[in-house]
Design a protein around this motif. Structure first.
Motif, short mmCIF file in Angstrom:
data_model
loop_
_atom_site.label_atom_id
_atom_site.label_comp_id
_atom_site.label_asym_id
_atom_site.label_seq_id
_atom_site.Cartn_x
_atom_site.Cartn_y
_atom_site.Cartn_z
N GLU A 63 0.84 -1.20 0.00
CA GLU A 63 0.00 0.00 0.00
C GLU A 63 0.88 1.25 0.00
N ILE A 64 0.61 2.17 -0.92
CA ILE A 64 1.41 3.38 -1.06
C ILE A 64 0.89 4.43 -0.10
N HIS A 65 1.76 4.90 0.77
CA HIS A 65 1.36 5.91 1.74
C HIS A 65 1.54 7.32 1.20
N SER A 66 2.68 7.61 0.60
CA SER A 66 2.96 8.94 0.08
C SER A 66 4.11 8.88 -0.91
N ALA A 67 4.30 9.96 -1.63
CA ALA A 67 5.39 10.06 -2.60
C ALA A 67 5.76 11.53 -2.77
N PHE A 68 7.00 11.75 -3.19
CA PHE A 68 7.49 13.12 -3.33
C PHE A 68 8.55 13.18 -4.41
N CYS A 69 8.60 14.31 -5.12
CA CYS A 69 9.63 14.55 -6.13
C CYS A 69 10.08 16.00 -6.00
N THR A 70 11.34 16.25 -6.29
CA THR A 70 11.87 17.60 -6.17
C THR A 70 11.53 18.48 -7.37
N CYS A 71 10.77 17.96 -8.34
CA CYS A 71 10.37 18.79 -9.47
C CYS A 71 9.27 19.77 -9.02
N THR A 72 8.87 20.66 -9.91
CA THR A 72 7.90 21.69 -9.57
C THR A 72 6.57 21.11 -9.10
N ALA A 73 6.14 20.02 -9.73
CA ALA A 73 4.84 19.42 -9.38
C ALA A 73 4.97 18.27 -8.39
N GLY A 74 6.17 18.07 -7.86
CA GLY A 74 6.42 16.89 -7.05
C GLY A 74 5.72 16.84 -5.72
N LEU A 75 5.39 18.00 -5.16
CA LEU A 75 4.73 18.02 -3.85
C LEU A 75 3.33 17.44 -3.93
N GLY A 76 2.73 17.45 -5.12
CA GLY A 76 1.41 16.87 -5.29
C GLY A 76 1.42 15.36 -5.17
N GLY A 77 2.60 14.74 -5.25
CA GLY A 77 2.72 13.31 -5.03
C GLY A 77 2.38 12.44 -6.21
N SER A 78 2.19 13.02 -7.39
CA SER A 78 1.82 12.20 -8.54
C SER A 78 2.31 12.80 -9.86
N CYS A 79 3.52 13.35 -9.87
CA CYS A 79 4.10 13.88 -11.10
C CYS A 79 4.53 12.71 -11.99
N VAL A 80 4.96 13.00 -13.21
CA VAL A 80 5.31 11.94 -14.15
C VAL A 80 6.55 11.18 -13.69
N HIS A 81 7.45 11.81 -12.94
CA HIS A 81 8.64 11.12 -12.45
C HIS A 81 8.27 10.08 -11.40
N ILE A 82 7.35 10.44 -10.52
CA ILE A 82 6.85 9.49 -9.53
C ILE A 82 6.12 8.35 -10.22
N THR A 83 5.32 8.70 -11.24
CA THR A 83 4.56 7.69 -11.96
C THR A 83 5.49 6.72 -12.68
N ALA A 84 6.60 7.23 -13.23
CA ALA A 84 7.58 6.36 -13.89
C ALA A 84 8.19 5.38 -12.89
N MET A 85 8.44 5.85 -11.69
CA MET A 85 8.98 4.97 -10.65
C MET A 85 7.95 3.91 -10.25
N PHE A 86 6.68 4.31 -10.18
CA PHE A 86 5.61 3.33 -9.93
C PHE A 86 5.67 2.22 -10.98
N PHE A 87 5.80 2.64 -12.25
CA PHE A 87 5.79 1.68 -13.34
C PHE A 87 6.93 0.68 -13.19
N ARG A 88 8.10 1.18 -12.89
CA ARG A 88 9.26 0.29 -12.79
C ARG A 88 9.11 -0.71 -11.66
N ILE A 89 8.61 -0.25 -10.52
CA ILE A 89 8.42 -1.15 -9.38
C ILE A 89 7.34 -2.18 -9.70
N GLU A 90 6.22 -1.71 -10.25
CA GLU A 90 5.13 -2.63 -10.57
C GLU A 90 5.55 -3.64 -11.63
#
Length: 250
Positions: A171-198
Protein backbone atom coordinates in the motif's frame (compact mmCIF):
# COMPACT_ATOMS: atom_id res chain seq x y z
CA UNK A 1 -6.68 54.59 -4.09
CA UNK A 2 -3.92 53.35 -1.78
CA UNK A 3 -6.27 50.86 -0.11
CA UNK A 4 -7.36 49.52 -3.50
CA UNK A 5 -3.76 49.11 -4.67
CA UNK A 6 -2.79 47.44 -1.40
CA UNK A 7 -5.67 44.95 -1.77
CA UNK A 8 -4.65 44.11 -5.36
CA UNK A 9 -0.92 43.97 -4.65
CA UNK A 10 -1.39 41.41 -1.85
CA UNK A 11 -3.05 39.15 -4.42
CA UNK A 12 -0.48 39.66 -7.14
CA UNK A 13 -2.81 41.67 -9.36
CA UNK A 14 -2.24 44.76 -11.51
CA UNK A 15 -2.13 47.98 -9.45
CA UNK A 16 -1.91 50.56 -12.24
CA UNK A 17 -4.82 52.25 -13.98
CA UNK A 18 -7.72 54.54 -13.23
CA UNK A 19 -9.72 54.29 -10.01
CA UNK A 20 -12.63 52.67 -11.84
CA UNK A 21 -10.30 49.93 -13.14
CA UNK A 22 -8.88 49.32 -9.66
CA UNK A 23 -12.38 49.11 -8.18
CA UNK A 24 -13.36 46.58 -10.87
CA UNK A 25 -10.24 44.53 -10.10
CA UNK A 26 -10.98 44.51 -6.38
CA UNK A 27 -14.60 43.52 -7.02
CA UNK A 28 -13.58 40.64 -9.30
CA UNK A 29 -10.97 39.39 -6.79
CA UNK A 30 -13.48 39.52 -3.95
CA UNK A 31 -16.13 37.69 -5.99
CA UNK A 32 -13.65 34.89 -6.75
CA UNK A 33 -12.39 34.73 -3.15
CA UNK A 34 -8.86 35.16 -4.46
CA UNK A 35 -6.39 34.35 -1.64
CA UNK A 36 -3.55 36.58 -0.53
CA UNK A 37 -0.19 35.70 -2.10
CA UNK A 38 2.28 34.40 0.45
CA UNK A 39 5.70 35.97 0.76
CA UNK A 40 8.84 33.90 0.21
CA UNK A 41 9.27 32.96 3.87
CA UNK A 42 5.62 31.94 4.21
CA UNK A 43 5.78 29.83 1.04
CA UNK A 44 8.88 28.02 2.31
CA UNK A 45 7.20 27.35 5.66
CA UNK A 46 4.02 26.10 3.98
CA UNK A 47 6.01 23.78 1.68
CA UNK A 48 7.88 22.40 4.67
CA UNK A 49 4.62 21.71 6.53
CA UNK A 50 3.13 19.95 3.51
CA UNK A 51 6.27 17.84 3.07
CA UNK A 52 6.25 16.87 6.76
CA UNK A 53 2.62 15.77 6.41
CA UNK A 54 3.76 13.16 3.86
CA UNK A 55 5.79 11.46 6.59
CA UNK A 56 2.95 11.14 9.11
CA UNK A 57 1.64 7.57 9.45
CA UNK A 58 -0.69 5.84 11.94
CA UNK A 59 2.50 4.54 13.59
CA UNK A 60 4.05 7.97 13.98
CA UNK A 61 6.23 10.34 11.97
CA UNK A 62 8.83 8.73 9.72
CA UNK A 63 12.28 10.27 9.20
CA UNK A 64 12.87 12.49 6.18
CA UNK A 65 14.41 10.34 3.38
CA UNK A 66 16.72 13.22 2.44
CA UNK A 67 18.28 12.97 5.89
CA UNK A 68 18.84 9.20 5.74
CA UNK A 69 22.42 9.09 4.50
CA UNK A 70 23.15 5.46 5.39
CA UNK A 71 21.26 2.20 5.04
CA UNK A 72 20.14 2.49 1.41
CA UNK A 73 20.29 -0.78 -0.57
CA UNK A 74 20.73 -0.79 -4.35
CA UNK A 75 18.77 -2.90 -6.82
CA UNK A 76 21.29 -5.76 -6.94
CA UNK A 77 20.70 -6.67 -3.31
CA UNK A 78 17.54 -4.75 -2.55
CA UNK A 79 15.06 -5.63 -5.31
CA UNK A 80 13.87 -8.76 -3.50
CA UNK A 81 12.95 -6.50 -0.57
CA UNK A 82 10.75 -4.18 -2.65
CA UNK A 83 7.12 -4.06 -1.44
CA UNK A 84 4.56 -5.83 -3.68
CA UNK A 85 3.15 -2.68 -5.30
CA UNK A 86 0.52 -3.64 -7.89
CA UNK A 87 -1.47 -1.63 -10.42
CA UNK A 88 -4.42 -1.61 -8.03
CA UNK A 89 -2.25 0.05 -5.34
CA UNK A 90 -1.07 2.67 -7.84
CA UNK A 91 -4.63 3.39 -8.99
CA UNK A 92 -5.88 3.81 -5.43
CA UNK A 93 -2.98 6.13 -4.62
CA UNK A 94 -3.44 8.32 -7.69
CA UNK A 95 -7.17 8.61 -6.96
CA UNK A 96 -6.47 9.85 -3.43
CA UNK A 97 -7.06 13.50 -2.58
CA UNK A 98 -3.60 14.98 -3.11
CA UNK A 99 -2.91 18.71 -2.68
CA UNK A 100 -4.06 20.55 -5.80
CA UNK A 101 -5.45 17.44 -7.50
CA UNK A 102 -8.90 17.29 -9.05
CA UNK A 103 -10.87 14.61 -10.84
CA UNK A 104 -9.71 15.71 -14.30
CA UNK A 105 -6.07 15.55 -13.19
CA UNK A 106 -6.55 12.11 -11.65
CA UNK A 107 -8.10 10.79 -14.85
CA UNK A 108 -5.25 12.28 -16.89
CA UNK A 109 -2.63 10.68 -14.63
CA UNK A 110 -4.28 7.28 -14.91
CA UNK A 111 -4.50 7.70 -18.68
CA UNK A 112 -0.82 8.66 -18.86
CA UNK A 113 0.07 5.59 -16.86
CA UNK A 114 -1.98 3.27 -19.05
CA UNK A 115 -0.83 4.90 -22.30
CA UNK A 116 2.81 4.46 -21.38
CA UNK A 117 4.08 8.03 -21.07
CA UNK A 118 5.63 7.10 -17.74
CA UNK A 119 6.89 3.90 -19.36
CA UNK A 120 8.73 5.86 -22.03
CA UNK A 121 10.37 7.99 -19.35
CA UNK A 122 11.53 4.81 -17.64
CA UNK A 123 12.47 2.87 -20.79
CA UNK A 124 14.53 5.78 -22.13
CA UNK A 125 16.82 5.47 -19.12
CA UNK A 126 15.91 8.75 -17.44
CA UNK A 127 14.88 6.90 -14.25
CA UNK A 128 18.02 5.63 -12.54
CA UNK A 129 18.64 2.84 -10.06
CA UNK A 130 16.05 2.46 -7.30
CA UNK A 131 17.30 2.20 -3.72
CA UNK A 132 15.31 0.88 -0.77
CA UNK A 133 15.59 1.86 2.89
CA UNK A 134 13.84 -0.27 5.56
CA UNK A 135 13.75 2.63 8.09
CA UNK A 136 14.20 0.04 10.86
CA UNK A 137 13.31 -3.60 11.51
CA UNK A 138 10.23 -2.71 13.57
CA UNK A 139 8.75 -0.27 11.05
CA UNK A 140 5.99 -1.46 8.72
CA UNK A 141 6.96 1.16 6.12
CA UNK A 142 9.93 1.51 3.81
CA UNK A 143 11.27 4.14 1.42
CA UNK A 144 12.15 3.68 -2.25
CA UNK A 145 14.31 6.38 -3.81
CA UNK A 146 15.73 7.12 -7.27
CA UNK A 147 17.09 9.92 -9.41
CA UNK A 148 15.28 10.92 -12.60
CA UNK A 149 16.95 13.00 -15.30
CA UNK A 150 14.76 15.85 -16.63
CA UNK A 151 13.84 14.58 -20.10
CA UNK A 152 13.75 18.08 -21.61
CA UNK A 153 16.91 19.35 -19.85
CA UNK A 154 19.23 16.38 -19.50
CA UNK A 155 22.13 18.48 -18.21
CA UNK A 156 20.13 19.87 -15.29
CA UNK A 157 20.35 18.50 -11.76
CA UNK A 158 18.34 15.25 -11.64
CA UNK A 159 15.08 15.13 -9.73
CA UNK A 160 15.05 13.10 -6.51
CA UNK A 161 11.99 10.86 -6.24
CA UNK A 162 10.94 8.88 -3.18
CA UNK A 163 7.98 6.66 -2.35
CA UNK A 164 6.80 5.50 1.06
CA UNK A 165 4.91 2.18 1.09
CA UNK A 166 4.00 -0.63 3.44
CA UNK A 167 6.54 -3.45 3.31
CA UNK A 168 4.09 -6.34 3.41
CA UNK A 169 0.99 -5.15 1.57
CA UNK A 170 2.52 -2.70 -0.93
CA UNK A 171 0.00 0.00 0.00
CA UNK A 172 1.41 3.38 -1.06
CA UNK A 173 1.36 5.91 1.74
CA UNK A 174 2.96 8.94 0.08
CA UNK A 175 5.39 10.06 -2.60
CA UNK A 176 7.49 13.12 -3.33
CA UNK A 177 9.63 14.55 -6.13
CA UNK A 178 11.87 17.60 -6.17
CA UNK A 179 10.37 18.79 -9.47
CA UNK A 180 7.90 21.69 -9.57
CA UNK A 181 4.84 19.42 -9.38
CA UNK A 182 6.42 16.89 -7.05
CA UNK A 183 4.73 18.02 -3.85
CA UNK A 184 1.41 16.87 -5.29
CA UNK A 185 2.72 13.31 -5.03
CA UNK A 186 1.82 12.20 -8.54
CA UNK A 187 4.10 13.88 -11.10
CA UNK A 188 5.31 11.94 -14.15
CA UNK A 189 8.64 11.12 -12.45
CA UNK A 190 6.85 9.49 -9.53
CA UNK A 191 4.56 7.69 -11.96
CA UNK A 192 7.58 6.36 -13.89
CA UNK A 193 8.98 4.97 -10.65
CA UNK A 194 5.61 3.33 -9.93
CA UNK A 195 5.79 1.68 -13.34
CA UNK A 196 9.26 0.29 -12.79
CA UNK A 197 8.42 -1.15 -9.38
CA UNK A 198 5.13 -2.63 -10.57
CA UNK A 199 6.86 -4.13 -13.63
CA UNK A 200 9.47 -5.78 -11.38
CA UNK A 201 6.75 -7.17 -9.09
CA UNK A 202 4.72 -8.42 -12.04
CA UNK A 203 7.82 -10.02 -13.56
CA UNK A 204 8.61 -11.95 -10.40
CA UNK A 205 11.83 -10.12 -9.52
CA UNK A 206 10.73 -9.21 -5.99
CA UNK A 207 10.14 -11.43 -2.97
CA UNK A 208 11.62 -14.40 -4.80
CA UNK A 209 11.11 -17.82 -3.22
CA UNK A 210 14.13 -20.08 -3.66
CA UNK A 211 13.47 -23.82 -3.70
CA UNK A 212 14.96 -26.88 -5.32
CA UNK A 213 12.17 -26.86 -7.92
CA UNK A 214 12.18 -23.14 -8.59
CA UNK A 215 14.43 -20.85 -10.56
CA UNK A 216 14.77 -17.11 -10.23
CA UNK A 217 13.22 -15.14 -13.06
CA UNK A 218 15.65 -13.61 -15.53
CA UNK A 219 15.30 -11.25 -18.46
CA UNK A 220 14.96 -12.93 -21.84
CA UNK A 221 18.31 -12.97 -23.63
CA UNK A 222 18.51 -13.69 -27.40
CA UNK A 223 20.19 -17.02 -28.11
CA UNK A 224 22.01 -15.59 -31.11
CA UNK A 225 23.66 -12.28 -31.71
CA UNK A 226 21.33 -9.95 -33.55
CA UNK A 227 22.69 -8.67 -36.85
CA UNK A 228 21.34 -5.32 -38.02
CA UNK A 229 21.25 -5.07 -41.78
CA UNK A 230 21.41 -1.62 -43.41
CA UNK A 231 18.16 -0.47 -45.04
CA UNK A 232 16.94 2.67 -46.71
CA UNK A 233 15.27 5.29 -44.54
CA UNK A 234 12.04 5.06 -46.55
CA UNK A 235 11.81 1.33 -45.76
CA UNK A 236 12.34 1.74 -42.02
CA UNK A 237 9.40 1.17 -39.66
CA UNK A 238 9.42 3.85 -36.96
CA UNK A 239 7.40 3.00 -33.87
CA UNK A 240 6.60 4.83 -30.65
CA UNK A 241 7.20 2.91 -27.44
CA UNK A 242 4.05 2.11 -25.51
CA UNK A 243 3.49 -0.30 -22.67
CA UNK A 244 2.64 -3.74 -24.09
CA UNK A 245 2.23 -2.46 -27.64
CA UNK A 246 3.90 -0.54 -30.43
CA UNK A 247 2.27 2.18 -32.48
CA UNK A 248 3.51 3.38 -35.83
CA UNK A 249 4.89 6.89 -35.48
CA UNK A 250 3.61 9.51 -37.87
Amino acid sequence: MDALKHFLKKRGLKVSGRKEELVAGVFAAAEQNMPVCLDAASRVAQTQRERESLLKTPEGVLPDPSELHNGWIGELNGMTKWPPILLSDITLYIMKDHPGNDISLQKRLLNEYKEGKAYRLYSAGWLKQIYIHPVDNNCNYCFLKAECTPSMKINDVPHIVWICAKKESGEIHSAFCTCTAGLGGSCVHITAMFFRIEAAVRGGFTNLVVACTSKACTWNVPSQKTVIEPVRAKDMNFTAAKFNKCVNAV
